[in-house]
Design an enzyme around this catalytic site. Sequence first.
Site, short mmCIF file in Angstrom:
data_model
loop_
_atom_site.label_atom_id
_atom_site.label_comp_id
_atom_site.label_asym_id
_atom_site.label_seq_id
_atom_site.Cartn_x
_atom_site.Cartn_y
_atom_site.Cartn_z
N GLU A 190 1.25 5.68 12.81
CA GLU A 190 -0.12 5.34 13.20
C GLU A 190 -0.27 3.85 13.50
OE1 GLU A 190 -4.36 5.53 10.91
OE2 GLU A 190 -2.89 7.09 10.44
N ASP A 191 0.42 3.00 12.71
CA ASP A 191 0.16 1.55 12.77
C ASP A 191 1.31 0.72 13.33
OD1 ASP A 191 -2.30 2.04 11.64
OD2 ASP A 191 -1.65 1.66 9.59
N HIS B 39 4.00 6.87 5.48
CA HIS B 39 2.85 7.64 6.00
C HIS B 39 2.04 6.90 7.06
CE1 HIS B 39 0.50 5.36 2.94
NE2 HIS B 39 -0.52 5.59 3.73
N ASP C 191 -26.72 14.18 -24.17
CA ASP C 191 -26.79 14.70 -25.54
C ASP C 191 -25.83 15.86 -25.77
OD1 ASP C 191 -28.52 12.93 -26.56
OD2 ASP C 191 -30.29 14.21 -26.53
N ASP D 173 -2.89 8.58 -0.86
CA ASP D 173 -3.28 7.51 0.07
C ASP D 173 -4.76 7.16 -0.11
OD1 ASP D 173 -3.38 5.80 2.39
OD2 ASP D 173 -4.15 7.50 3.54
N HIS E 127 0.83 -1.22 0.00
CA HIS E 127 0.00 0.00 0.00
C HIS E 127 0.86 1.27 0.00
CE1 HIS E 127 -2.88 3.09 1.07
NE2 HIS E 127 -2.31 3.24 2.26
#
Length: 725
Positions: A96-97, A92, A279, A159, A68
């Site tokens: 956080e993870d 990034h 159209d 992201d 990712h």
Amino acid sequence: MVETVTSPPSTTGVASKENTRFLASDLCAYLDSYLEPEQVSEVYKAYLFGAEAHDGQTRLSGEPYIYHPLAVAKTMAEMRMDHKSIIAAILHDVMEDTHISKERIITEFGEDVAELVDGVSKLTHLKFRSKAEAQAENFRKMMLAITKDLRVILVKLADRLHNMRTLGVMRPDKRRRIARETLEIYAPIAQRLGMNAIRRELEQLGFGAMYPNRFKVLQDSVNRARGNRKEVMQKIETAICGRMEEAGIEARIVGREKNLYSIYRKMKQKRLSFTEVFDVFAVRIVVSDVDTCYRALGVVHNLYKPVPGRFKDYIAIPKANGYQSLHTVLFGPHGIPIEIQVRTEEMDRVAESGIAAHWLYKAGDSHSATAQARAREWLKGVLEIQQSAGNSIEFLENVKVDLFPEEVYIFTPRGEIMELPKGSTAVDFAYAVHSDVGNTCVAVKIDRRLAPLSSHLFSGQTVEIITAPGARPNPAWLSFVVTGKARSSIRHYLKNLRDDEAVSLGRRLLDKALVAYGSSLERVAPDRLESLITELKQPSLDALLMDIGLGNRMAGLVARRLCGAEDDSGAVMQTAPDRPLAVKGTEGMVLSFARCCYPIPGDPIVGVISTGRGLVVHRETCRNVAEFRDKPDKWIPVEWSPEPGVEYQAAIRVQTANQRGVLASLATVIADMGSNIENVSFDERDGATTTITFTLSTKDRRHLANMMRRMRRLPEVMKIQRARG
């Protein structure tokens, strides 16, 4: 030479674009084309660092998590971003993870990269009362990071783009939540920053995830209708190409097709059928320079007749996001509407890439610099909204409103053009010119005619603001201004004004309290004053006086501590009469008149200290004063000044016969007596009588009594009395 390119049909749907995995070696090979070798090495080092940090983590699809960040870095590389942005894209999610701290990133990759990563990271260590509050606070944090460095939003958009491309593995409810957030926040941000290529894909993916059935029906309809359009589109392009060659204009002609979300939104907003939207044929003409844009426009206007009122010149007056182009609508063959856009190559790049074009084509590209300058101007407005917002949810809602207002273009008296959001008023315009102009504006001329300050402005109007040196903002302006700058400037001014008035009132109250001790503020020993200020933990004398003026601290208690029995000077309590505080009505925002009893000069009055509001003046007979009977420290003896400085409001209740023209008769009497009706309300008792309550401006009790006497003489008036609020 005229080159024709028919844009391929959009295939972006809910299906993933990531058909093959993008590896670190692919990224480095791509970066070699525009970065220095040592910068590419730094990026590879970040990849190894990220891969180790995310080791053992997988996405819902089952693939290693590091794929990712690599995909996000790929999108950033396609924008030809600098190496620090690419590193931030790879890292990034580590704060956080994973267990990696910001300090560790600073040590390994420097402060710039750490700030970028921190700007994109969510607030995981705080607890929130609701999911909505958590999302809003994370959004606020990200927006504040963007105001420091625009690259934060580019990482976040890249992201979000990859997350949307791989959304299929999520639960349906989570898919819809993320899709809604994308359509409401991230796609508009991309559009606000001029990044139309990313915006279109986010909208298409978000639409497919949010409304899968509607998406499929529309996509099938487009596929069926597309075959019938090819021949007509080819005929239009051939005709335009022929005319361009005759005129000697080199151009690239692109047949455009609206994306599905754009078609859906237009059908929904304008309540049109699919055929009415589909159209319309669209053609983009890309030429070498600005002069040729206008020549090309003339050529197409000679080929097909233009639709009146549908021409827009975004080259002379660019959009808020820096977008520039000429737009026109033509009557094509058989009356088919044709939308034409004419722009230069540079404008086309900026239209697709927006602020990213600043990094994509740095050399000599004034248009991309303009796009970035406009983005910074918008973010400056976002910062003002953040400063005035009460909480993160209010901030998020304000930014949603601010994200993509339609613009109006207003002329100053000198002919300069100012751009404002749709719905802006004369006061918004005044603050857009300068904060001082807004603060001192008293009137406005729109197209040389006087108009109310609350007047809504429309494109093409010439607006002249009339100012007066002693004027100041009116709190009522906050009910109709729409721009962040106007709102924050008014609030800021009123807060400072209130603070100054609170200091002045606090000084009067403390001086009055000191009279009881035979002293005054000037006679108090400076060291005694300094000692008390320190003891009360106040930064200055003005801060202490402001606290007294706002009712947060009792003047009597402060006076007692300054001149009490403990005072070395031996000052004692005097028995001198307690002289009331004189009230003029011009004291400002920290002195107000109670709406429950409407005191006016001539009424016996009493002042009540209200925490945070200052001094509130009531009539002595007001029932709301009763609750303060046992709190003498909240009472302040007050009296009317011999020369009141303003008119006051009073309420009267008139019972009349229910006849035609009664209100007009009463209004005539009020006007003849030199008063003004501030408010009027009706309470119909029965079919025969009506009770009317007026709120009037009056000078004093005598003026009000004369007015009531005149009204009582009217044959329709049955009863009249002074009313409470």
